[in-house]
Motif scaffolding. Structure first.
Motif, short mmCIF file in Angstrom:
data_model
loop_
_atom_site.label_atom_id
_atom_site.label_comp_id
_atom_site.label_asym_id
_atom_site.label_seq_id
_atom_site.Cartn_x
_atom_site.Cartn_y
_atom_site.Cartn_z
N SER A 1 0.83 -1.21 0.00
CA SER A 1 0.00 0.00 0.00
C SER A 1 0.86 1.26 0.00
O SER A 1 0.52 2.25 -0.64
CB SER A 1 -0.93 0.01 1.22
N LEU A 2 1.98 1.21 0.72
CA LEU A 2 2.87 2.36 0.77
C LEU A 2 3.41 2.68 -0.62
O LEU A 2 3.47 3.85 -1.03
CB LEU A 2 4.02 2.08 1.74
N LEU A 3 3.80 1.66 -1.37
CA LEU A 3 4.31 1.88 -2.72
C LEU A 3 3.22 2.40 -3.64
O LEU A 3 3.45 3.30 -4.46
CB LEU A 3 4.90 0.58 -3.27
N LEU A 4 2.02 1.87 -3.51
CA LEU A 4 0.91 2.34 -4.34
C LEU A 4 0.59 3.80 -4.05
O LEU A 4 0.42 4.61 -4.97
CB LEU A 4 -0.33 1.47 -4.10
N GLU A 5 0.53 4.17 -2.78
CA GLU A 5 0.23 5.57 -2.44
C GLU A 5 1.35 6.49 -2.90
O GLU A 5 1.10 7.58 -3.43
CB GLU A 5 0.00 5.71 -0.94
N ALA A 6 2.60 6.06 -2.72
CA ALA A 6 3.73 6.88 -3.14
C ALA A 6 3.73 7.07 -4.66
O ALA A 6 3.99 8.17 -5.16
CB ALA A 6 5.05 6.25 -2.69
N GLY A 7 3.44 6.01 -5.40
CA GLY A 7 3.40 6.12 -6.85
C GLY A 7 2.29 7.02 -7.33
O GLY A 7 2.45 7.78 -8.30
N PHE A 8 1.14 6.95 -6.66
CA PHE A 8 0.02 7.82 -7.01
C PHE A 8 0.39 9.28 -6.80
O PHE A 8 0.16 10.13 -7.68
CB PHE A 8 -1.19 7.44 -6.17
N LEU A 9 0.99 9.60 -5.67
CA LEU A 9 1.37 11.00 -5.39
C LEU A 9 2.46 11.47 -6.34
O LEU A 9 2.46 12.64 -6.77
CB LEU A 9 1.85 11.12 -3.95
N ALA A 10 3.39 10.59 -6.69
CA ALA A 10 4.48 10.98 -7.58
C ALA A 10 3.97 11.44 -8.95
O ALA A 10 4.63 12.23 -9.63
CB ALA A 10 5.46 9.82 -7.75
N ALA A 11 2.80 10.96 -9.34
CA ALA A 11 2.24 11.35 -10.63
C ALA A 11 1.97 12.85 -10.71
O ALA A 11 1.96 13.42 -11.80
CB ALA A 11 0.93 10.58 -10.88
N PHE A 12 1.80 13.49 -9.56
CA PHE A 12 1.38 14.89 -9.54
C PHE A 12 2.51 15.83 -9.12
O PHE A 12 2.26 16.98 -8.76
CB PHE A 12 0.16 15.04 -8.63
#
Length: 484
Positions: A131-142
């Motif tokens: 979940s940490l990687l998924l959330e980090a990847g989502f935020l990195a998009a922006f």
């Protein structure tokens, strides 16, 4: 419409963006490579917990995934290979050289592809760092591309993520095992942690007063320092440095997949370019930016508002007396709750799997299957695997804590060993039968402890073990087929 500068742009965080985007992408490379190497024998069409059976009983609204539309091993390979290639391009900075929509789409693609994997991964993907990687990847998009300044709201959201990781871990400890409060948990932790590394034996044998100092320092790092991530510079950078050092210390003492490495990367969201310029002989440095497109600013503000709303649940969890550890409050794995080791085991048990080619199940001619990461032979020092994740080995640690009836996958694993299944055998360090089918397999439980300095010098053994119980009596292929 020009949004550059002013309150929207974090002009002093180009180095932070550089580290965040490339570092998070690197972890995605590792995650997708691990899927390529491990997913099919664990979860594929003929895996230990086949995805087709899972998606048949769990609706897509509860676990959104591309594989609800269709699952095949070939499609899994295509998804993981595409993810690895896109992530590698981001590591090289290729999408970041274009307009903001290019890295935005690239990171959202990584998030969507890996979400599809995690949501059907069952127990083998039930770790907080997924979940940490998924959330980090989502935020990195922006975070935008190199052509625009990093959005300040996204930089703050990254700090809020680090805060939840560290403060959540600190609070779960204070509310959990009393050994955290009397500072004695490290008397046991290095010996009983899920997957020790080459340094764990030496950390375990540090003087006990130093162990107490380590625990006290951990409490300060996780309960006080996270608040300083939101302070003005250079205080925020100093707080980030403390997080990086302590997470590096944890990497030296154990294998926790990419949890520590990713947390170190996320801490860079609090590091300003000016501080790096003074500390390092080189840095990315603050760059000249063009105007921020209006559409990008609107998208970033909308996502910020979404994350603020979703943050209600993890924020409430932090102050809840019954705090949840590593919990996802939505199916998208955004704004989750994090934490680790609310309780510490005092003794280490390991499941040892053996086989024999003898027709007599009461033979003494048994040979041990060796796993890549978990303790096995007593003369073998644990290896370094983090930030790579060995999912079967972690499953074996949880297996030793409970009944095999709670781990149906282990029964299938024994069946695959009896079948001499090659994909399953690739998950192991050593097959004692070199691909041949054993006649029987069994599983025994051993109590492990580290050898002392004197025992190591005398016997050259890193572990001392003693049999405790027979977990699975000798089974042949006919017996195992009757269970299915």
């Amino acid at each position: 419409m020009d949004w550059a500068g002013g309150w929207f742009a974090a002009e002093n965080y180009d180095a932070a963006r550089f580290v965040l985007q490339r570092g998070i992408a690197l972890v995605y490379v590792l995650a997708f490579v691990a899927a390529l190497r491990q997913f099919r024998p664990l979860l594929g069409e003929h895996g230990l917990l086949p995805v087709p059976q899972f998606v048949a009983r769990v609706p897509s609204r509860l676990a959104p995934s591309l594989f609800h539309w269709r699952y095949s091993d070939r499609l899994l390979v295509a998804v993981a290979a595409l993810g690895a290639l896109v992530a590698a391009a981001l590591v090289l900075g290729l999408p970041q050289a274009g307009p903001p929509w290019v890295p935005l789409l690239a990171f959202l693609l990584l998030w969507a592809l890996y979400l599809s994997v995690v949501n059907v991964g069952q127990v083998f993907y039930s770790f907080g760092w997924e979940s940490l990687l998924l959330e980090a990847g989502f935020l990195a998009a922006f975070l935008g591309s190199d052509r625009v300044a990093p959005p300040v709201t996204v930089v703050v959201l990254f700090r809020w993520l680090v805060f939840r990781v560290e403060f959540g871990a600190g609070m779960i400890k204070m509310r959990g095992d009393p050994c955290w409060r009397d500072l004695t948990c490290l008397y046991y932790h290095h010996e009983t942690q899920p997957m020790p590394n080459p340094g764990s034996w030496f950390f375990h044998h540090l003087p006990r007063p130093l162990h107490k100092v380590e625990v006290a320092a951990n409490h300060a790092t996780q309960l006080v320092v996270p608040f300083l991530l939101f302070a003005p510079q250079p205080v925020a950078t100093v707080a980030a440095a403390v997080v990086v050092v302590t997470q590096g210390w944890l990497m030296l003492s154990g294998n926790f997949a990419w949890l520590n490495f990713l947390t170190m990367l996320l801490a860079f969201s609090a590091v300003g370019d000016g501080v790096l310029d003074r500390l390092l002989p080189w840095s990315v440095g603050t760059q000249a930016h063009g105007p921020t497109p209006g559409w990008f600013a609107v998208v970033v503000l909308a996502v910020t508002a979404l994350m603020v709303v979703l943050s209600y649940w993890p924020a409430r969890n932090l102050v809840d007396r019954h705090q949840k550890m590593n919990a996802s409050f939505n199916r998208w794995h955004l704004a989750g709750a994090y934490g680790a080791f609310g309780s510490i085991t005092r003794r280490r048990d390991e499941v040892v799997v053996e086989g024999t080619e003898d027709d007599d199940p009461f033979t003494t001619d048994w040979h041990e299957y060796e796993f890549k990461g978990k303790p096995g032979r007593t003369g073998q020092i644990p290896r370094q695997w983090a930030p790579y994740h060995l999912r079967l080995d972690w499953g074996m640690w949880f297996l030793a804590l409970g009944s095999p009836s709670q781990h149906r996958w282990f029964t299938v694993f024994l069946l695959r060993l009896l079948e001499g299944d090659r994909p399953t055998l690739t998950l192991l360090r050593r097959d004692p039968f070199a691909g041949r089918r054993p006649r029987y397999v069994r599983a025994r439980v051993f109590r492990y402890r580290y050898s002392t300095w004197e025992e190591l010098r005398r016997t050259r053994q890193w572990w001392v073990r003693q049999e405790r119980a027979l977990l699975v009596a000798p089974q042949n292929l006919q017996n195992m087929h009757q269970l299915f």
